[in-house]
Design a protein around this motif. Structure first.
Motif, short mmCIF file in Angstrom:
data_model
loop_
_atom_site.label_atom_id
_atom_site.label_comp_id
_atom_site.label_asym_id
_atom_site.label_seq_id
_atom_site.Cartn_x
_atom_site.Cartn_y
_atom_site.Cartn_z
N PRO A 3 -41.01 6.54 -62.85
CA PRO A 3 -42.42 6.17 -62.75
C PRO A 3 -42.90 5.24 -63.87
N ASN A 4 -42.01 4.83 -64.77
CA ASN A 4 -42.51 4.16 -65.97
C ASN A 4 -43.31 2.90 -65.70
N ARG A 5 -42.74 2.01 -64.87
CA ARG A 5 -43.45 0.74 -64.70
C ARG A 5 -44.72 0.91 -63.90
N LEU A 6 -44.76 1.92 -63.04
CA LEU A 6 -46.00 2.17 -62.32
C LEU A 6 -47.14 2.45 -63.30
N HIS A 7 -46.80 3.11 -64.40
CA HIS A 7 -47.82 3.36 -65.43
C HIS A 7 -48.40 2.04 -65.95
N GLY A 8 -47.53 1.05 -66.18
CA GLY A 8 -48.00 -0.23 -66.71
C GLY A 8 -48.99 -0.89 -65.77
N LEU A 9 -48.65 -0.95 -64.49
CA LEU A 9 -49.56 -1.59 -63.53
C LEU A 9 -50.85 -0.79 -63.42
N THR A 10 -50.72 0.53 -63.33
CA THR A 10 -51.90 1.39 -63.18
C THR A 10 -52.84 1.25 -64.37
N ARG C 5 -46.51 -1.13 -80.55
CA ARG C 5 -47.84 -1.29 -79.94
C ARG C 5 -48.36 -2.71 -80.06
N LEU C 6 -47.90 -3.43 -81.07
CA LEU C 6 -48.29 -4.83 -81.17
C LEU C 6 -47.85 -5.59 -79.92
N HIS C 7 -46.69 -5.22 -79.38
CA HIS C 7 -46.23 -5.84 -78.14
C HIS C 7 -47.24 -5.64 -77.02
N GLY C 8 -47.79 -4.43 -76.92
CA GLY C 8 -48.74 -4.15 -75.84
C GLY C 8 -49.97 -5.04 -75.92
N LEU C 9 -50.55 -5.15 -77.12
CA LEU C 9 -51.73 -5.99 -77.27
C LEU C 9 -51.38 -7.45 -77.02
N THR C 10 -50.27 -7.89 -77.58
CA THR C 10 -49.86 -9.30 -77.45
C THR C 10 -49.62 -9.65 -75.99
N ASP C 11 -48.85 -8.83 -75.30
CA ASP C 11 -48.57 -9.12 -73.89
C ASP C 11 -49.86 -9.11 -73.08
N GLY C 12 -50.77 -8.21 -73.42
CA GLY C 12 -52.05 -8.16 -72.72
C GLY C 12 -52.85 -9.45 -72.92
N VAL C 13 -52.98 -9.88 -74.16
CA VAL C 13 -53.75 -11.10 -74.42
C VAL C 13 -53.11 -12.30 -73.73
N PHE C 14 -51.80 -12.42 -73.82
CA PHE C 14 -51.11 -13.53 -73.14
C PHE C 14 -51.35 -13.46 -71.63
N HIS D 7 -52.09 4.78 -75.15
CA HIS D 7 -51.87 3.48 -75.78
C HIS D 7 -51.99 2.35 -74.78
N GLY D 8 -51.42 2.54 -73.59
CA GLY D 8 -51.45 1.49 -72.57
C GLY D 8 -52.88 1.14 -72.17
N LEU D 9 -53.69 2.17 -71.89
CA LEU D 9 -55.08 1.91 -71.50
C LEU D 9 -55.85 1.28 -72.66
N THR D 10 -55.65 1.82 -73.85
CA THR D 10 -56.38 1.32 -75.02
C THR D 10 -56.04 -0.14 -75.30
N ASP D 11 -54.75 -0.45 -75.33
CA ASP D 11 -54.35 -1.83 -75.60
C ASP D 11 -54.89 -2.76 -74.52
N GLY D 12 -54.89 -2.28 -73.28
CA GLY D 12 -55.42 -3.10 -72.19
C GLY D 12 -56.89 -3.39 -72.39
N VAL D 13 -57.68 -2.37 -72.67
CA VAL D 13 -59.12 -2.58 -72.84
C VAL D 13 -59.39 -3.51 -74.03
N PHE D 14 -58.69 -3.29 -75.13
CA PHE D 14 -58.87 -4.18 -76.29
C PHE D 14 -58.49 -5.62 -75.93
N ALA D 15 -57.35 -5.79 -75.31
CA ALA D 15 -56.88 -7.15 -74.99
C ALA D 15 -57.87 -7.84 -74.06
N ILE D 16 -58.39 -7.12 -73.07
CA ILE D 16 -59.30 -7.75 -72.11
C ILE D 16 -60.63 -8.05 -72.77
N SER D 17 -61.14 -7.09 -73.54
CA SER D 17 -62.42 -7.32 -74.20
C SER D 17 -62.33 -8.54 -75.11
#
Lengths: 206, 206, 206, 206
Positions: A3-10, C5-14, D7-17
């Protein structure tokens, strides 16, 4: 499939849906009474708050469900896509509700639209629980007894919006009140999410 | 280079492309007939649904392909970027299709544009499979026999849009019908994605 | 602190920066000559393509740099934020370039703005390499010899935009040509990213 | 429940904001004096920079806090949602501040709104620290002594905005100056984030 990548999309869809709500907040241009013009748009803030809370709580509940899932297949991915479609659409009824909430006869339409999308979102979440309930092999063993409770909770949570839809024809304000009450009820509820697997045996961490 | 971070970028682009579609949903301002004004914009909802489904299914298929990839190089990253460019562009032909789908002669242009972007997206996905097929060392051993099937599936899935482009000159409605049929065909198809590696040996989980 | 976690933010912004570019693509309303109206906006598509490619290539290069980083500190996070600020701003000069690219005297301003943002983005990326070069303990041992090459590559890649800025005063078209040439040069370049750590010892996979 | 998906949700919200801020940058249409029209919108760039920096620094600080968290519960998730709501709302006061910063009497409203949102964001971050301080079992043992320092730092960082709110009634420019000073103070501060757990024992990496 794990389920890992599903988490990313979700998480991405949830984060974006929650954050796009900001585009509906009022920005009066060339205002000579900015404070007044901002304050009279109060339904926008109420709608923002209720939608953000509802989606956020749903993320917690969905997170709880997924923490018990150890494997997914194509059918489950497709159900998740249907659920994400409804999550991603939330900024749309929110912006319409924000504009029409206090505009007499049109408010009924806005309230039906808003509660209707919420109803479908709740039911599509319940269908995820139901699929897992019928395919317990996708769920870690000790979470299986909680599947039925999860399905019930999601179904009841969704069906409350039927009340909101009905009320919309009598009083749109009461209808939006039900939407808000659902969000706050779940936000303040002390119940942990059914099926939520505790740290030691969490799938992600194993 | 391992494929992990590519997943992050890919999931992000898919999630955002799917969620930005919401910005095209109709929001009539100052409407005195809100229900009517919303209902007559039905092509917007159809376009939203078909685009969301198409991108979502493609995410599942791409996910399937990537679950078999154990290593990537710069060439593969570049092919993935070309694919992501086409995924990220989807909200654009969708919004044009939503506005022009039932506007007589302009509908042909909208239908060609929509199916044309889908065609390119399908073909660039097929090129990813083709690259892996020519560089099997990037793929976990037991998924290699499935690479040709994956390439064929992606190529055929893409080429159907040639039919949609041709039909657009005769009947834009029929052209959009083909686009919708592709989405529903893949959504309802029972076939698992070729190359999809089962849980036990998945790269991400290892 | 680990770099995960820096990867997560970076990939998100990109991912968001690349996907927001779509909002600048032309959507003529109520057009009676849709094909013509879309085609005459060709600078929008060229700008979209060049910006998407530039940001995508930069993601690959940044990914290469980060794959060698085993630890980060607050100073490095702050440099990365400055870099992400410039990545996230790209849709802005892109939309201005798309509108003004072929509008006589205003095109110079648009070309300077576009190349100026790219210049700053390139230099801020070079500063990331430079920081690592001065703090090799943050980098896995066998990638350290490549740090200077990475810094040079990023610096030269950035400085080419000085040429684009200068050319903008003579010929905006030539200036945009340089911007496009940089994107295609890096996209087609056979050189692997310096410092890119191969699979076996990659930090993420360990 | 482990903190990974949060972390995934948080990084997403920060990156989008952070990335949605770009939508507020000025795009003059059909300008005959593009350079002039862009330059006179300088408050937009200042607001962009200060908001991006503030959110970015907050991401670093929040990242520091979360790196010490080994487990979360529903209450903590809900506090995090409240914090993310305030992070995601930032583009809104930023766009209003950008338009009204130098418009006489309306600037006070804009400055109060901006600093007010920042105040709430800072306090909701402090409440996260406070919750952890009262539930040290959620935090890795060696980070526990730092919890009080973290709470104080976040509280003081937030309360400075009370000064900005007060100043807004005297001089909106001074109020925005305080907002900017907070961002630059934290950006340049040499202090590592309290509770930030060093590489060897980081939760994510374990």
């Amino acid at each position: 499939m794990g389920p890992n990548r599903l988490h990313g999309l979700t998480d991405g869809v949830f984060a974006i849906s929650m954050t796009l709500l900001v585009l509906n907040l009022p920005h009066p241009h060339d205002s000579a009474h900015l404070a007044h013009d901002l304050l009279q748009r109060w339904p926008s803030y109420a709608a923002y708050l209720v939608s953000f809370l509802t989606v956020g709580i749903l993320w917690i509940e969905h997170h709880g469900m997924m923490s018990a899932v150890q494997q997914v297949n194509r059918r489950f991915l497709e159900r998740t896509l249907a659920f994400l479609l409804l999550v991603s659409i939330i900024p749309w009824p929110t912006s319409i509700a924000a504009e029409y909430a206090n505009r007499g006869s049109q408010a009924t339409t806005a309230a039906v639209l808003y509660a209707g999308v919420m109803l479908l979102m709740g039911l599509s979440f319940a269908m995820g629980w139901r699929y897992l309930s019928g395919h317990p092999q996708f769920v870690v063993a000790r979470a299986r007894p909680a599947l039925d409770a999860g399905m019930r909770r999601a179904t009841y949570g969704g069906l409350v919006y039927l009340l909101a839809i009905t009320l919309a024809f009598v009083s749109p304000a009461a209808s939006f009140g039900v939407d808000a009450a659902v969000a706050f009820y779940f936000a303040l509820s002390r119940a942990e999410v059914p099926g939520l697997v505790a740290q030691g045996g969490e799938v992600e961490a194993s």
